[in-house]
Design an enzyme around this catalytic site. Structure first.
Site, PDB file in Angstrom:
ATOM      1  CB  SER A 161      12.402  -7.960  -3.958  1.00 40.43           C
ATOM      2  OG  SER A 161      11.962  -6.657  -3.712  1.00 40.43           O
TER       3      SER A 161
ATOM      4  CG  HIS B 291      14.099  -3.462  -6.430  1.00 37.28           C
ATOM      5  ND1 HIS B 291      13.194  -3.312  -5.414  1.00 37.28           N
ATOM      6  CD2 HIS B 291      14.663  -4.683  -6.252  1.00 37.28           C
ATOM      7  CE1 HIS B 291      13.209  -4.381  -4.644  1.00 37.28           C
ATOM      8  NE2 HIS B 291      14.089  -5.235  -5.134  1.00 37.28           N
TER       9      HIS B 291
ATOM     10  CG  ASP C  30      10.650  -1.130  -5.326  1.00 34.00           C
ATOM     11  OD1 ASP C  30      10.848  -1.274  -6.550  1.00 34.00           O
ATOM     12  OD2 ASP C  30      11.262  -1.768  -4.451  1.00 34.00           O
TER      13      ASP C  30
END
Length: 264
Positions: free
Chosen positions: A173, A66, A97
């Site tokens: 992230s 993402h 992801d």
């Protein structure tokens, strides 16, 4: 899907990207390196996403999908290297992801440990670039423990996510979840939205994050040109926070992704 489960899933938010339409920059925006043009301008109306990645050797870097999703310009770099370079996304897995990036930067690899030997309560560290518009593009380290699993089946079958107590924010992230011996046991991807939980339960929940287990990362890398160094997890080898940072921080990089016109 039962309504209560659907509501719980809605409380999970991606950590990596601060993805924004072009707006005037806040006064606290850090000054980027000279080699990087302004990330967002009013005239370009482009989107920008910040995240973290880590080297596995031979120019390959892992991050969360993402962070780079639908953005055609991916820059990899760090304050340590002193530069950011345009790099290519060579493989993605939207479900897990995960994204694999090939870069020209020469970065020391981080070693991975299999996640089937990770006990509950294990000390962990997270190194990444949280809230870069506020905290700047220098790496930050936070610590916590493996404090749970979404369910016991995931724990028993070595799949899914670790629940972690380390303080993580937008920009973390894609960063490595590091065991006490300095090996990577997962990838930081999401956290519980405290605001959404507060709205539904009237309770404020903090430091509930989730990291994808390394078993999924190793499976994702199968069939690629990337070669990863795998080592046993040494749960009795307890490095101090500064030792962990010194051991792995040069292999942790900032990911800056943005849209760019095709004719550039």
């Amino acid at each position: 899907m039962p309504k209560r489960i659907q509501q719980a899933l809605m409380s999970l938010v991606c950590l990596g990207c601060i993805t924004v339409a072009a707006q005037p920059q806040p006064s606290v925006t850090p000054t980027p390196p000279p080699s990087i043009a302004p990330l967002v301008t009013e005239s370009e109306r482009q989107q920008v996403s910040f995240g973290t990645g880590f080297s596995i050797g031979n120019g390959f870097v892992l991050t969360a999908h993402h962070v780079v999703k639908n953005l055609n310009k991916v820059l990899v770099g760090s304050v340590q290297t002193g530069k950011w370079v345009s790099s290519d996304v060579v493989k993605i897995d939207a479900v897990l992801d995960l994204a694999l990036i090939k870069t020209s930067l020469e970065l020391p690899p981080l070693q991975l440990a299999k996640s089937d030997k990770v006990p509950m309560g294990l000390e962990i560290s997270v190194i990444g670039f949280p809230q870069p518009r506020i905290q700047g593009l220098t790496p930050k380290i936070t610590q916590g423990i493996i404090n749970g699993y979404p369910n016991l089946k995931q724990q028993a079958e070595d799949r899914g996510y670790f629940q972690i107590s380390a303080d993580i924010s937008q920009g973390n992230s894609g960063g490595p979840l590091i065991g006490p011996d300095g090996s990577v046991i997962g990838m930081v991807q999401r956290k519980l939205s405290s605001q959404r939980v507060l709205e539904r339960t009237q309770e404020w929940t903090v430091n509930v994050g989730f990291a994808l287990r390394s078993s999924h990362i190793l499976g994702f890398l199968e069939g690629t040109a990337a070669t990863v160094q795998i080592k046993p997890l040494e749960t009795n080898n307890l490095l101090r926070p500064f030792q962990i940072f010194e051991k792995v921080n040069t292999g942790v990089v900032s990911i800056i992704a943005r849209t760019e016109p095709a004719n550039r």
